[in-house]
Write a protein that holds these residues in place. Structure first.
Motif, PDB file in Angstrom:
ATOM      1  N   ASN A   6       0.955  -1.108   0.044  1.00 31.28           N
ATOM      2  CA  ASN A   6      -0.164  -0.106  -0.056  1.00 31.28           C
ATOM      3  C   ASN A   6       0.818   1.291  -0.098  1.00 31.28           C
ATOM      4  O   ASN A   6       0.660   2.086  -0.781  1.00 31.28           O
ATOM      5  CB  ASN A   6      -0.643  -0.013   1.089  1.00 31.28           C
ATOM      6  CG  ASN A   6      -2.058  -1.001   1.166  1.00 31.28           C
ATOM      7  OD1 ASN A   6      -2.252  -1.392   0.093  1.00 31.28           O
ATOM      8  ND2 ASN A   6      -2.568  -1.264   2.171  1.00 31.28           N
ATOM      9  N   TYR A  48      -9.444   5.228   3.947  1.00 27.96           N
ATOM     10  CA  TYR A  48      -8.715   4.663   5.463  1.00 27.96           C
ATOM     11  C   TYR A  48      -9.411   3.317   5.516  1.00 27.96           C
ATOM     12  O   TYR A  48     -10.617   3.046   5.723  1.00 27.96           O
ATOM     13  CB  TYR A  48      -9.055   5.812   6.499  1.00 27.96           C
ATOM     14  CG  TYR A  48      -8.544   5.160   7.806  1.00 27.96           C
ATOM     15  CD1 TYR A  48      -7.123   5.319   7.905  1.00 27.96           C
ATOM     16  CD2 TYR A  48      -9.248   5.064   8.723  1.00 27.96           C
ATOM     17  CE1 TYR A  48      -6.490   5.347   9.233  1.00 27.96           C
ATOM     18  CE2 TYR A  48      -8.599   4.431  10.105  1.00 27.96           C
ATOM     19  CZ  TYR A  48      -7.248   4.746  10.324  1.00 27.96           C
ATOM     20  OH  TYR A  48      -6.664   4.083  11.277  1.00 27.96           O
ATOM     21  N   GLN A 432      -2.905   7.478   4.139  1.00 28.48           N
ATOM     22  CA  GLN A 432      -4.253   7.242   3.924  1.00 28.48           C
ATOM     23  C   GLN A 432      -5.057   8.378   4.044  1.00 28.48           C
ATOM     24  O   GLN A 432      -6.179   8.659   3.387  1.00 28.48           O
ATOM     25  CB  GLN A 432      -5.018   6.165   4.456  1.00 28.48           C
ATOM     26  CG  GLN A 432      -4.215   4.947   4.068  1.00 28.48           C
ATOM     27  CD  GLN A 432      -4.928   3.588   4.936  1.00 28.48           C
ATOM     28  OE1 GLN A 432      -5.697   3.777   5.819  1.00 28.48           O
ATOM     29  NE2 GLN A 432      -4.672   2.401   4.283  1.00 28.48           N
ATOM     30  N   GLU A 435      -4.406  10.161   0.764  1.00 34.19           N
ATOM     31  CA  GLU A 435      -5.088   9.443  -0.205  1.00 34.19           C
ATOM     32  C   GLU A 435      -6.536  10.007  -0.324  1.00 34.19           C
ATOM     33  O   GLU A 435      -6.935  10.338  -1.667  1.00 34.19           O
ATOM     34  CB  GLU A 435      -4.775   8.145  -0.097  1.00 34.19           C
ATOM     35  CG  GLU A 435      -5.442   7.399  -1.258  1.00 34.19           C
ATOM     36  CD  GLU A 435      -5.621   5.820  -1.021  1.00 34.19           C
ATOM     37  OE1 GLU A 435      -6.321   5.074  -1.554  1.00 34.19           O
ATOM     38  OE2 GLU A 435      -4.892   5.417  -0.085  1.00 34.19           O
TER      39      GLU A 435
END
Length: 450
Positions: A6, A48, A432, A435
Motif C-alpha cells: 500500500n 482509510y 491514507q 490519499e
C-alpha cells in the motif's frame, strides 16, 4: 506485507502527483483512474482502512494508582501525597519551578487572574480563536475581554495586532497556544515588555509544546494547562498552573485554597479578599500519574506524524496546514489544523469537503465558530453588572470593537480539524489521510453537485 505494498503504491501516486503540481496541473489531473479510486461519497471504497487510536489509553497503571487512593481513604489533596507527587513529576516534565494542580484548565486561568487581583474595570487581551474558557475566565472576574484578531496562516493570535488593543486599563495579555502549537512568543512578549503588562499563557492544549527548546507556560508569569477528557494528558477533568515566580505561586495557591496558604490554616495575604475552592482531587492526580508514563512517547509520535502529514499535504493545491513560527521546536498537536480553499476544489463547499472526507473514514470537523459574533459574547454589552461598572458608552464601544475578520474567515470558510488521537497512528494512517484528500480533489466537480 500488505502495508508495504500500500505504501509503495501511495508513494508512486504521490510522486506522479508531485510531478503534476510541478508542471502546474490541477489536483484533478494529478493521477490516473487506476491510481486514485473513486471517492467514497460517490460509491468508491474508503481510503482509510485501519482503526483510529482509542482515547484515553488505559492500562494497569491507572487501576493501580486509583486503588492506592481508594484504599487509603485520603481522597482530598489536603494532607495527602498523590497530588503533590503529581505536581513534582509535572514540574520535572515542564522544567518549571512551581506547579499547582487545580480542578480544571478554566480553574487554572481563573486562579492566575484572581492571584493578580484582576477585577472590574480591568481589561485582558485574548484571541478570538480559542475555546470559550479563555473568555469565561476573564468574565468570571468581571474584567473586560479585549480581542486581538488572529494570524490566519498560523491560527494563533496576531502579535502585530496586540499593541493597538492595549489601553491604560490593560492589566494582562493572555494569548493561547491554540491546537497545541506555540504562538509567536518573541513578538507577543516584546509588546508585553514594552508596556509592562504581564503575560498569562493559556497552554491548556499545549502539553510539552516547546518554543526554542523550552516548554510553553514558562515564558510568561504563568501558564495554564488542562487535563480535560479530550486533552493530550487526561484525567477527565483537571488542570495545572506552572510558574517560575515564587510569590505568584504562593498567591495562586492562596486563591485556589479559600485564601489560605499552603502551610497555614489561617487566612494569609496574597489574593486580596478573594478565594475559592479550585483544588484537584487525589483521584484525578492518581490518573494523571499513570497517564504521564506514556506522555513523552505520545508527544513524540504526534510530532513526527504531523511533520510527515504536513510535508505531504503541502503538495496538494488548496490545502494549507497551519504554519509554525520559526521559534517552534515542538508542537503538541492537540489539534491538526489546516485551511481549505474551495476554489482549488471545483468550488466545493467546506461542508461538502468535510462530508466527503468523513465518508473516506477520516473524521474531521470545522472547529470553532466565530466567538465574537456569538450571542453568548455580544450579550455582555447588555449585562447589568458590566453596564454598572463600565457604562453604556464603553460597552457600546466594546461591542463595536469585536470585528475580527481573519478569525471570521477561518471559522466560516477555511478551518478544518483533525483530533490528536489521529496522530497516534502509523505512517500508513497519514498516507491514507492524504490519499483520501487526493481522491476528493480528483472528484470535486462531481461531489460539488451532490
Amino acid at each position: 506485507m500488505e502495508n508495504k505494498i500500500n505504501r509503495r503504491n501511495f508513494i508512486r501516486t504521490s510522486s506522479i502527483a508531485s510531478v503534476g503540481l510541478a508542471m502546474g496541473l490541477s489536483n484533478v489531473n494529478c493521477a490516473s483512474n487506476s491510481q486514485i479510486k473513486k471517492a467514497a461519497i460517490l460509491g468508491g471504497p474508503k481510503a482509510y482502512t485501519g482503526d483510529w487510536s482509542k482515547w484515553p489509553v488505559i492500562g494497569q497503571a491507572e487501576q493501580d494508582e486509583l486503588l492506592k487512593v481508594l484504599n487509603s481513604g485520603g481522597w482530598c489533596r489536603l494532607g495527602n501525597k498523590t497530588a503533590p507527587k503529581f505536581e513534582s513529576e509535572y514540574q520535572k516534565q515542564t522544567e518549571a519551578k512551581n506547579v499547582l494542580a487545580v480542578s480544571s484548565g478554566t480553574s487554572a486561568l481563573y486562579t492566575m487572574l484572581g492571584a493578580l487581583g484582576i477585577g472590574p474595570g480591568d481589561e485582558v487581551i485574548i484571541p478570538p480563536y480559542t475555546f470559550i474558557a479563555t473568555y469565561n475566565a476573564v468574565v468570571l472576574n468581571y474584567a473586560l475581554p479585549v480581542f486581538a484578531d488572529v494570524d490566519i496562516e498560523s491560527f494563533q493570535i496576531d502579535a502585530n495586532k496586540i499593541e493597538s488593543a492595549i489601553s491604560n486599563n490593560t492589566k494582562v495579555i493572555m494569548p493561547v497556544h491554540i491546537g497545541g502549537s506555540p504562538y509567536d512568543v518573541d513578538k507577543v512578549h516584546k509588546v508585553a515588555e514594552k508596556y509592562s503588562v504581564p503575560v498569562i499563557e493559556d497552554a491548556c492544549q499545549a502539553h510539552m509544546a516547546e518554543w526554542k527548546g523550552k516548554c510553553v507556560g514558562n515564558w510568561g508569569l504563568g501558564g495554564a494547562f488542562s487535563f480535560q477528557a479530550s486533552k493530550n494528558l487526561n484525567s477527565g477533568e483537571g488542570g495545572a498552573v506552572i510558574t517560575n515566580d515564587d510569590t505568584f505561586y504562593q498567591n495562586c495557591y492562596s486563591f485556589h485554597h479559600q485564601g489560605q496558604g499552603a502551610d497555614a490554616a489561617s487566612l494569609v495575604p496574597g489574593s486580596g479578599i478573594r478565594g475559592a475552592n479550585l483544588r484537584i482531587t487525589e483521584f484525578q492526580a492518581a490518573i494523571l500519574l499513570a497517564q504521564m508514563t506514556r506522555l513523552a512517547d505520545q508527544v513524540e509520535k504526534r510530532w513526527k506524524n504531523a511533520q510527515y502529514l504536513t510535508k505531504m499535504l503541502k503538495q496538494i493545491s488548496g490545502i494549507k496546514p497551519a504554519e509554525l513560527y520559526d521559534g517552534v521546536t515542538k508542537s503538541a498537536y492537540h489539534l491538526y489544523m489546516f485551511r481549505y480553499d474551495k476554489e482549488k476544489f471545483s468550488g466545493m463547499s467546506r461542508e461538502q469537503f468535510i462530508n466527503a472526507l468523513n465518508a473516506e473514514g477520516v473524521p474531521c470537523s470545522t472547529g470553532y465558530t466565530s466567538m465574537t459574533r456569538e450571542k453568548y459574547i455580544t450579550d455582555l454589552a447588555q449585562n447589568k453588572h458590566y453596564l454598572n461598572v463600565y457604562g453604556e458608552k464603553r460597552m457600546k464601544e466594546w461591542l463595536e470593537s469585536l470585528s475580527c475578520p481573519q478569525n471570521d474567515k477561518l471559522c466560516d470558510e477555511e478551518a478544518v480539524w483533525f483530533t490528536q488521537t489521529m496522530l497516534l497512528g502509523t505512517k500508513t494512517d497519514m498516507e491514507q489521510i492524504v490519499e483520501a484528500i487526493r481522491k476528493i480533489a480528483r472528484y470535486s466537480a462531481e461531489i460539488s453537485k451532490i
